[in-house]
Enzyme design. Structure first.
Site, PDB file in Angstrom:
ATOM      1  N   GLY A 112      35.049  39.687  42.405  1.00  0.00           N
ATOM      2  CA  GLY A 112      35.764  41.280  42.547  1.00  0.00           C
ATOM      3  C   GLY A 112      35.160  42.108  41.598  1.00  0.00           C
ATOM      4  O   GLY A 112      34.789  43.367  42.101  1.00  0.00           O
ATOM      5  N   ARG A 113      35.153  41.527  40.267  1.00  0.00           N
ATOM      6  CA  ARG A 113      35.036  42.534  38.964  1.00  0.00           C
ATOM      7  C   ARG A 113      32.563  42.962  38.892  1.00  0.00           C
ATOM      8  O   ARG A 113      32.610  43.505  38.083  1.00  0.00           O
ATOM      9  CB  ARG A 113      35.526  42.195  37.907  1.00  0.00           C
ATOM     10  CG  ARG A 113      35.586  40.596  37.491  1.00  0.00           C
ATOM     11  CD  ARG A 113      36.469  40.346  36.513  1.00  0.00           C
ATOM     12  NE  ARG A 113      36.250  39.291  36.603  1.00  0.00           N
ATOM     13  CZ  ARG A 113      36.906  38.089  36.694  1.00  0.00           C
ATOM     14  NH1 ARG A 113      37.971  38.576  38.038  1.00  0.00           N
ATOM     15  NH2 ARG A 113      37.464  36.641  36.464  1.00  0.00           N
ATOM     16  N   GLU A 122      48.168  46.887  47.755  1.00  0.00           N
ATOM     17  CA  GLU A 122      48.289  48.401  47.312  1.00  0.00           C
ATOM     18  C   GLU A 122      47.247  48.909  48.102  1.00  0.00           C
ATOM     19  O   GLU A 122      47.785  49.973  49.038  1.00  0.00           O
ATOM     20  CB  GLU A 122      47.831  47.860  45.409  1.00  0.00           C
ATOM     21  CG  GLU A 122      48.986  47.782  44.798  1.00  0.00           C
ATOM     22  CD  GLU A 122      48.829  46.383  44.564  1.00  0.00           C
ATOM     23  OE1 GLU A 122      48.021  46.038  44.914  1.00  0.00           O
ATOM     24  OE2 GLU A 122      49.059  45.624  43.127  1.00  0.00           O
ATOM     25  N   HIS A 179      38.734  62.834  18.909  1.00  0.00           N
ATOM     26  CA  HIS A 179      39.874  63.696  18.357  1.00  0.00           C
ATOM     27  C   HIS A 179      41.291  63.404  19.503  1.00  0.00           C
ATOM     28  O   HIS A 179      42.055  64.204  19.248  1.00  0.00           O
ATOM     29  CB  HIS A 179      39.589  65.380  19.549  1.00  0.00           C
ATOM     30  CG  HIS A 179      38.186  65.794  18.553  1.00  0.00           C
ATOM     31  ND1 HIS A 179      38.147  66.805  17.626  1.00  0.00           N
ATOM     32  CD2 HIS A 179      36.583  65.970  19.249  1.00  0.00           C
ATOM     33  CE1 HIS A 179      37.046  67.475  17.676  1.00  0.00           C
ATOM     34  NE2 HIS A 179      36.121  66.879  18.338  1.00  0.00           N
ATOM     35  N   GLU A 205      39.510  40.529  32.373  1.00  0.00           N
ATOM     36  CA  GLU A 205      40.044  39.873  33.455  1.00  0.00           C
ATOM     37  C   GLU A 205      39.139  38.628  33.487  1.00  0.00           C
ATOM     38  O   GLU A 205      39.704  37.168  34.121  1.00  0.00           O
ATOM     39  CB  GLU A 205      39.402  40.361  35.202  1.00  0.00           C
ATOM     40  CG  GLU A 205      40.830  39.844  36.168  1.00  0.00           C
ATOM     41  CD  GLU A 205      40.570  40.566  36.952  1.00  0.00           C
ATOM     42  OE1 GLU A 205      41.877  41.209  37.313  1.00  0.00           O
ATOM     43  OE2 GLU A 205      39.734  41.237  38.439  1.00  0.00           O
TER      44      GLU A 205
HETATM   45  O1  F6P Z   1      44.063  41.239  41.051  1.00  0.00           O
HETATM   46  C1  F6P Z   1      43.226  40.991  40.522  1.00  0.00           C
HETATM   47  C2  F6P Z   1      42.207  41.499  41.701  1.00  0.00           C
HETATM   48  O2  F6P Z   1      42.240  40.268  42.515  1.00  0.00           O
HETATM   49  C3  F6P Z   1      40.964  41.478  40.949  1.00  0.00           C
HETATM   50  O3  F6P Z   1      40.485  40.362  40.655  1.00  0.00           O
HETATM   51  C4  F6P Z   1      40.617  42.413  42.037  1.00  0.00           C
HETATM   52  O4  F6P Z   1      39.224  42.779  42.088  1.00  0.00           O
HETATM   53  C5  F6P Z   1      41.550  43.368  42.664  1.00  0.00           C
HETATM   54  O5  F6P Z   1      42.733  42.352  42.580  1.00  0.00           O
HETATM   55  C6  F6P Z   1      40.724  43.632  43.959  1.00  0.00           C
HETATM   56  O6  F6P Z   1      41.182  42.560  44.903  1.00  0.00           O
HETATM   57  P1  F6P Z   1      40.650  42.355  46.659  1.00  0.00           P
HETATM   58  O7  F6P Z   1      39.339  43.195  46.566  1.00  0.00           O
HETATM   59  O8  F6P Z   1      40.576  41.859  47.514  1.00  0.00           O
HETATM   60  O9  F6P Z   1      41.260  43.595  47.517  1.00  0.00           O
END
Ligand code: F6P
Length: 527
Positions: free
Chosen positions: A270-271, A215, A387, A356
């Protein structure tokens, strides 16, 4: 490895939960209860007197944390032990925050990590300040006016949430650069951001730990094409491109210049990465000093988490009341209801962090967990929820525990800001109380008759106008929504998730569950 349900405290909790449970209305009638079930640290106050538990349950929950070895597991994380066992990694986002030596103690993760972190943090802060000062120029020599952060999941939710939460500090078109966020690869998301911008003065940040996320790569390629179509191509694109990644070899191969590449490490999930170079868009938006304040706020919660006794430890309090609701009262979801409008993205941020992390069914030793794990975390702004979906909380068939978050002070420069603040916090308090107390049929009958209904009419409507109540909640009060306190609040939730995972025996720091969909998308692409 002992499973959670084999622990003596777990079994005792099951016995306690099987006994008849008083209604929260009766629990709250005890005069000392509200005073006792309070805790504060680092500018955050938790009132957990509306949790459906008593002192016997509470003491046993504390024993559960002890028997599960929460403290030893916590110390292992701070030491940098390999606690993310399925990926053979340490978990050291805690090393990213705060000033070295600020707590008066040695960094438990050691000097090498400390040095790496400080070096990269200095680069991030210096670059952020240069962008803010108009010293970073595009290919034609014009100063950057707009920054577009392209990333998804942990590479988007954290900085975007924090930029909203700290909006009064954020530069805008009038006061400096504007920072935009794009996560979704649907074309409109990128187009609607770029269409108002001048390519010659736009900086594209591609934030991706792996630098492979489809993405993000789709959006990044499209943004580069937008630059190209404006005549900015080849080497001329370099001044417009920034990479934030733990895979600098990949970003380098894709043409992102080394001096515009900011890195973090595989021991930052990542999170949990908002504290790392991933915070660059936030640092640009609020300035480096405020970003450092934010980090120090995270560190304040770390210090509390490492040193406070379990019974006064805020992350432990949130975690244990959550375990009681999830495993013993069998509530499958957890609502997070924020009342300050600037915390509009806090619930989605915590949703990723929690679901996650703790959406796991196997323990670290490869055996199934013999208890329910992470709840479905959902939510948003409390007043808007009132609401919309609060009807289900009050009269639906689900019992939904709530965490309310409010801010004690208000500094919005609007003439009637104090009145807005009063209304917002009044609603928070009223909802917590209404959900706990409900209204029984006798009181409802009286209320209906006071509205002018006859006794016969009131009898017809009484059941539909009554409220079961007994909905458990905690309320978190933050003294002020500053960078420091936001850091403290986020770290509180990170450690809550940690404590729950420690009790369930699961690995909160991998996310293999999201891989299958990615693999299938790739296989389908080939077909
Ligand atoms: O698909 C989940 C994930 O791997 C998350 O853990 C992460 O925050 C997100 O995709 C983005 O991943 P990246 O920073 O590698 O693009």
């Amino acid at each position: 490895m002992t499973t959670p349900t084999q622990l003596p405290a777990w079994q005792q909790l099951e016995t306690l939960a099987a006994a008849p449970q008083p209604h929260l209305r009766d629990r709250l009638a005890s005069p000392s209860r509200e005073q006792q079930m309070q805790a504060s640290a680092a500018g955050i106050h938790i009132d957990y007197s509306r949790q459906a538990l008593d002192s016997a349950v509470w003491d046993t929950l504390i024993e559960l944390a002890q028997q599960a070895g929460v403290q030893a597991q916590r110390d292992a994380m701070f030491r940098g032990d390999i606690i993310n066992t399925s990926e053979q990694r340490a978990v050291l986002h805690v090393a990213l925050r705060g000033t070295p030596g600020a707590t008066g103690s040695e960094a438990p993760w050691g000097d090498a990590v400390q040095q790496l972190v400080q070096t990269e943090l200095s680069r991030v802060c210096a670059f952020a300040e240069r962008v803010r000062a108009g010293e970073v120029k595009g290919s034609t020599g014009l100063a950057i006016t707009d920054v577009v952060n392209i990333g998804i999941g942990g590479s988007d939710l954290g900085p975007r949430m924090a930029a909203d939460a700290l909006a009064p500090l954020c530069s805008d078109g009038a006061t400096g650069v504007r920072v935009h966020f794009v996560s979704n690869p649907d074309a409109w998301a990128l187009h609607s951001t770029l269409r108002g911008l001048n390519p010659a003065t736009t900086l594209i940040i591609v934030a991706s730990k792996t630098f492979t996320t489809q993405e993000t790569m789709t959006n990044a390629a499209s943004a580069r094409r937008w630059l190209q179509d404006a005549g900015i191509e080849g080497a001329a694109q370099s001044p417009h491109l920034v990479a934030i990644t733990a895979a600098p070899n990949k970003s380098g191969a894709a043409g992102y210049p080394a001096e515009h590449t900011f890195t973090f490490w595989d021991w930052v999930g990542g999170r949990y990465s908002l504290w790392s170079a991933l915070g660059l868009p936030l640092a640009i938006a609020i300035g480096a000093p405020a970003f450092r304040e934010f980090l120090a706020g995270g560190q304040a919660m770390d210090t509390h988490f490492r040193s406070a006794p379990l019974a006064q430890n805020l992350p432990v309090i949130l975690a244990l009341s959550g375990i009681w609701n999830r495993n013993f009262l069998h509530c499958p979801t957890q609502l997070l209801s924020t009342y300050p409008s600037r915390l509009v993205r806090f619930a989605p941020f915590v949703q990723q962090m929690d679901m996650e992390s703790n959406g796991k069914r196997m323990r670290k030793d490869g055996q199934p967990v013999d208890a329910d794990t992470g709840p479905i975390v959902w939510g948003g702004l409390g007043i808007d929820g009132q609401h919309a979906y609060f009807q289900l909380l009050h009269q639906g068939t689900h019992r939904v525990p709530v965490e309310f978050i409010g801010v004690e002070t208000e500094d919005t420069p609007l003439p009637l800001a104090a009145e807005h603040h009063r209304v917002v916090n009044l609603n928070l308090r009223a909802q917590a109380q209404a959900l706990a107390l409900g209204r029984n049929e006798a009181d409802t009958l009286q209320a209906l008759m006071a509205e002018g209904m006859s006794a016969e009419q009131a009898e017809v409507f009484v059941s539909q106008r009554s409220f079961a109540g007994d909905v458990p909640s905690s309320t978190l009060w933050i003294d002020a929504l500053t960078p420091h306190r936001l850091g403290t609040l986020i770290a509180l939730y990170e450690h809550k998730v940690f404590v729950q995972a420690a009790i369930w025996g699961i690995n909160a720091y991998d996310q293999w569950g999201v891989e299958l969909g990615k693999t299938m998308a790739k296989a389908m692409e080939k077909q």
